[in-house]
Design a protein around this motif. Structure first.
Motif, PDB file in Angstrom:
ATOM      1  N   ILE A 185      29.713  56.792   1.186  1.00  0.00           N
ATOM      2  CA  ILE A 185      28.635  58.087   0.301  1.00  0.00           C
ATOM      3  C   ILE A 185      30.633  59.101  -0.390  1.00  0.00           C
ATOM      4  CG2 ILE A 185      27.520  59.696  -1.246  1.00  0.00           C
ATOM      5  CD1 ILE A 185      26.142  57.035  -0.330  1.00  0.00           C
ATOM      6  N   ILE A 186      31.248  59.946   0.523  1.00  0.00           N
ATOM      7  CA  ILE A 186      31.411  59.955  -0.018  1.00  0.00           C
ATOM      8  C   ILE A 186      33.167  59.767  -0.574  1.00  0.00           C
ATOM      9  CG2 ILE A 186      33.785  61.689   0.977  1.00  0.00           C
ATOM     10  CD1 ILE A 186      31.645  62.864   2.510  1.00  0.00           C
ATOM     11  N   SER A 187      33.825  58.615  -0.183  1.00  0.00           N
ATOM     12  CA  SER A 187      34.932  57.925  -0.488  1.00  0.00           C
ATOM     13  C   SER A 187      34.235  57.412  -1.884  1.00  0.00           C
ATOM     14  CB  SER A 187      35.066  56.550   0.369  1.00  0.00           C
ATOM     15  OG  SER A 187      36.135  55.481   0.387  1.00  0.00           O
ATOM     16  N   ILE A 188      33.482  56.392  -2.241  1.00  0.00           N
ATOM     17  CA  ILE A 188      32.801  56.077  -3.238  1.00  0.00           C
ATOM     18  C   ILE A 188      33.113  57.310  -4.489  1.00  0.00           C
ATOM     19  CG2 ILE A 188      30.784  55.555  -4.551  1.00  0.00           C
ATOM     20  CD1 ILE A 188      30.244  53.710  -2.044  1.00  0.00           C
ATOM     21  N   VAL A 189      32.125  58.412  -3.999  1.00  0.00           N
ATOM     22  CA  VAL A 189      32.972  59.314  -4.864  1.00  0.00           C
ATOM     23  C   VAL A 189      34.117  59.833  -5.153  1.00  0.00           C
ATOM     24  CG1 VAL A 189      32.462  61.327  -5.564  1.00  0.00           C
ATOM     25  CG2 VAL A 189      30.460  60.667  -4.456  1.00  0.00           C
ATOM     26  N   ASN A 190      34.298  59.782  -4.681  1.00  0.00           N
ATOM     27  CA  ASN A 190      36.199  60.465  -5.103  1.00  0.00           C
ATOM     28  C   ASN A 190      37.171  59.256  -5.413  1.00  0.00           C
ATOM     29  OD1 ASN A 190      36.347  63.047  -2.909  1.00  0.00           O
ATOM     30  ND2 ASN A 190      36.890  61.757  -1.130  1.00  0.00           N
ATOM     31  N   ARG A 191      36.482  57.735  -5.200  1.00  0.00           N
ATOM     32  CA  ARG A 191      37.099  56.660  -5.955  1.00  0.00           C
ATOM     33  C   ARG A 191      36.342  56.934  -7.459  1.00  0.00           C
ATOM     34  NH1 ARG A 191      39.621  52.304  -4.798  1.00  0.00           N
ATOM     35  NH2 ARG A 191      39.575  52.392  -2.449  1.00  0.00           N
ATOM     36  N   ALA A 192      35.097  57.085  -7.646  1.00  0.00           N
ATOM     37  CA  ALA A 192      35.129  57.276  -9.148  1.00  0.00           C
ATOM     38  C   ALA A 192      35.544  58.792  -9.558  1.00  0.00           C
ATOM     39  CB  ALA A 192      33.321  57.564  -8.457  1.00  0.00           C
ATOM     40  N   LYS A 193      36.031  59.396  -9.354  1.00  0.00           N
ATOM     41  CA  LYS A 193      36.045  60.226  -9.750  1.00  0.00           C
ATOM     42  C   LYS A 193      38.017  60.142 -10.492  1.00  0.00           C
ATOM     43  CE  LYS A 193      33.908  64.545  -7.710  1.00  0.00           C
ATOM     44  NZ  LYS A 193      33.501  65.456  -7.038  1.00  0.00           N
ATOM     45  N   GLY A 194      38.451  59.165  -9.153  1.00  0.00           N
ATOM     46  CA  GLY A 194      39.855  58.381 -10.065  1.00  0.00           C
ATOM     47  C   GLY A 194      39.982  57.539 -10.600  1.00  0.00           C
ATOM     48  N   ASP A 195      39.009  57.219 -11.268  1.00  0.00           N
ATOM     49  CA  ASP A 195      38.721  56.394 -11.813  1.00  0.00           C
ATOM     50  C   ASP A 195      37.861  56.352 -13.613  1.00  0.00           C
ATOM     51  OD1 ASP A 195      38.901  53.804 -12.622  1.00  0.00           O
ATOM     52  OD2 ASP A 195      38.154  52.652 -11.435  1.00  0.00           O
ATOM     53  N   THR A 196      38.272  55.618 -13.949  1.00  0.00           N
ATOM     54  CA  THR A 196      37.375  55.893 -15.159  1.00  0.00           C
ATOM     55  C   THR A 196      36.179  55.000 -15.110  1.00  0.00           C
ATOM     56  OG1 THR A 196      39.909  57.390 -16.559  1.00  0.00           O
ATOM     57  CG2 THR A 196      37.662  55.571 -18.183  1.00  0.00           C
ATOM     58  N   LEU A 197      34.870  54.911 -15.362  1.00  0.00           N
ATOM     59  CA  LEU A 197      34.226  53.697 -15.339  1.00  0.00           C
ATOM     60  C   LEU A 197      33.367  54.715 -16.176  1.00  0.00           C
ATOM     61  CD1 LEU A 197      33.156  54.127 -11.577  1.00  0.00           C
ATOM     62  CD2 LEU A 197      34.726  52.467 -12.952  1.00  0.00           C
ATOM     63  N   LYS A 198      32.829  53.480 -16.912  1.00  0.00           N
ATOM     64  CA  LYS A 198      32.277  53.291 -18.531  1.00  0.00           C
ATOM     65  C   LYS A 198      30.660  54.062 -18.105  1.00  0.00           C
ATOM     66  CE  LYS A 198      30.682  50.502 -22.315  1.00  0.00           C
ATOM     67  NZ  LYS A 198      31.188  49.004 -22.624  1.00  0.00           N
ATOM     68  N   GLY A 199      30.291  54.656 -19.167  1.00  0.00           N
ATOM     69  CA  GLY A 199      28.890  55.823 -18.768  1.00  0.00           C
ATOM     70  C   GLY A 199      28.797  56.434 -17.229  1.00  0.00           C
ATOM     71  N   VAL A 200      29.729  56.871 -16.875  1.00  0.00           N
ATOM     72  CA  VAL A 200      30.082  57.733 -15.644  1.00  0.00           C
ATOM     73  C   VAL A 200      30.683  59.129 -15.631  1.00  0.00           C
ATOM     74  CG1 VAL A 200      30.542  57.811 -13.203  1.00  0.00           C
ATOM     75  CG2 VAL A 200      29.614  55.702 -13.979  1.00  0.00           C
ATOM     76  N   GLU A 201      30.140  60.203 -15.550  1.00  0.00           N
ATOM     77  CA  GLU A 201      30.515  61.580 -16.210  1.00  0.00           C
ATOM     78  C   GLU A 201      31.164  61.934 -13.881  1.00  0.00           C
ATOM     79  OE1 GLU A 201      31.280  62.337 -18.390  1.00  0.00           O
ATOM     80  OE2 GLU A 201      30.358  60.878 -19.981  1.00  0.00           O
ATOM     81  N   THR A 202      31.513  63.290 -14.264  1.00  0.00           N
ATOM     82  CA  THR A 202      31.753  63.753 -13.418  1.00  0.00           C
ATOM     83  C   THR A 202      31.239  64.101 -12.377  1.00  0.00           C
ATOM     84  OG1 THR A 202      34.439  64.951 -13.847  1.00  0.00           O
ATOM     85  CG2 THR A 202      33.251  65.717 -12.520  1.00  0.00           C
ATOM     86  N   ALA A 203      29.811  64.650 -13.314  1.00  0.00           N
ATOM     87  CA  ALA A 203      28.273  65.345 -13.027  1.00  0.00           C
ATOM     88  C   ALA A 203      28.013  64.399 -12.168  1.00  0.00           C
ATOM     89  CB  ALA A 203      27.911  65.993 -13.850  1.00  0.00           C
ATOM     90  N   ASP A 204      27.964  63.047 -12.203  1.00  0.00           N
ATOM     91  CA  ASP A 204      27.358  61.953 -11.574  1.00  0.00           C
ATOM     92  C   ASP A 204      27.559  61.952 -10.375  1.00  0.00           C
ATOM     93  OD1 ASP A 204      25.690  61.546 -14.470  1.00  0.00           O
ATOM     94  OD2 ASP A 204      27.624  60.076 -14.664  1.00  0.00           O
ATOM     95  N   GLY A 205      29.255  62.079  -9.797  1.00  0.00           N
ATOM     96  CA  GLY A 205      29.467  62.221  -8.960  1.00  0.00           C
ATOM     97  C   GLY A 205      29.185  63.268  -7.759  1.00  0.00           C
ATOM     98  N   ASP A 206      28.992  64.362  -8.363  1.00  0.00           N
ATOM     99  CA  ASP A 206      28.515  65.923  -8.372  1.00  0.00           C
ATOM    100  C   ASP A 206      26.771  65.637  -7.619  1.00  0.00           C
ATOM    101  OD1 ASP A 206      30.607  67.244  -8.964  1.00  0.00           O
ATOM    102  OD2 ASP A 206      30.241  67.888 -10.733  1.00  0.00           O
ATOM    103  N   ALA A 207      26.207  64.899  -8.117  1.00  0.00           N
ATOM    104  CA  ALA A 207      24.864  64.634  -8.116  1.00  0.00           C
ATOM    105  C   ALA A 207      24.600  63.821  -7.089  1.00  0.00           C
ATOM    106  CB  ALA A 207      23.892  64.403  -9.688  1.00  0.00           C
TER     107      ALA A 207
END
Length: 256
Positions: free
Chosen positions: A152-174
């Motif tokens: 889970i942590i790996s996925i969130v960290n990867r997403a924070k370093g990526d630009t995913l459509k419709g995904v905000e930083t707050a989503d990773g924090d959630a």
């Protein structure tokens, strides 16, 4: 993961001509109801034997075979402890374990729901890209507790370093907040399961003590009131013995 929740896995099927060795049957374990029934039966028989041994005339004869009043009193004490607090403690801790299992399942469901925001973002940003989907562990989360958390942590960290459509930083924090809530629920469930197991073992040990003393008294009674003597049948029945067959002490746990 949690003792009550196991993940499933799949393996390839053997070919039609392959020879396979039949799997060993799973070890049979007692259900909660079976254990409760066995405990009640052990307590009831212990009470029956104790009552029979306290009759004055029988107590005197039992004393000739080294069955003392102290031994019978000890049996009563163990029976009392089994009935309260040990039996109620098992029931209470079983209920608590079930509640904590529900809490863990709910927290896990919330976590996976939050995680889907990222997985949907991956699908929208990299449609059909299997390499990226694999990197985001889509459909490949570990069922092992620590690795699940790391995934889970790996996925969130990867997403924070990526630009995913419709995904905000707050989503990773959630997702991380839901992960923390799940970890707390998982720890509480593990603790509750451990406490329940300990309560069951304590009750089993007490029942073993009851059975040991009860059996010892029955063996002495079997010698004193012979199954070959018809006049001894009422006394044998009072001790829970067969009126016309010798007593056989089965299922005896070895002494330490």
């Amino acid at each position: 993961m949690v003792p009550d929740m196991s993940g499933s896995s799949s393996t390839g099927s053997p070919s039609a001509t392959a020879t396979t060795t039949p799997a060993a049957p799973p070890e049979k374990t007692q259900s909660h109801d079976d254990v409760a029934k066995a405990v009640r039966a052990a307590v009831a028989l212990g009470k029956k034997v104790s009552a029979a041994a306290k009759v004055t005339e029988r107590a005197a004869r039992l004393a000739t075979r080294a069955v003392t009043a102290a031994e019978v009193d000890g049996l009563d004490t163990d029976i009392g402890l089994a009935e309260d607090p040990l039996m109620p403690d098992v029931i209470t801790k079983k209920k608590n374990a079930r509640l904590r299992t529900k809490d863990e399942a709910a927290a896990r469901k919330t976590l996976l729901k939050q995680l889907r925001v990222i997985s949907k973002g991956v699908a929208r940003t990299y449609p059909g890209n299997k390499a990226v989907a694999k990197a985001y562990l889509i459909g490949a989360l570990s069922e092992e507790r620590k690795q699940f958390e790391a995934d889970i942590i790996s996925i969130v960290n990867r997403a924070k370093g990526d630009t995913l459509k419709g995904v905000e930083t707050a989503d990773g924090d959630a997702v991380l907040a839901a992960l923390a809530a799940w970890k707390a629920a998982d720890q509480e469930q593990t603790k509750a399961n451990d406490q329940y197991s300990e309560a069951v073992e304590a009750l089993k040990e007490k029942v073993h003590a009851i059975d040991s003393v009860r059996r010892d008294i029955q063996i002495a009674a079997d010698l004193l009131w012979s199954c070959d003597d018809p006049t001894a049948h009422p006394d044998r029945l009072a001790f829970g013995l067969s009126p016309n067959r010798p007593f056989v002490a089965n299922n005896v746990k070895p002494s330490a």
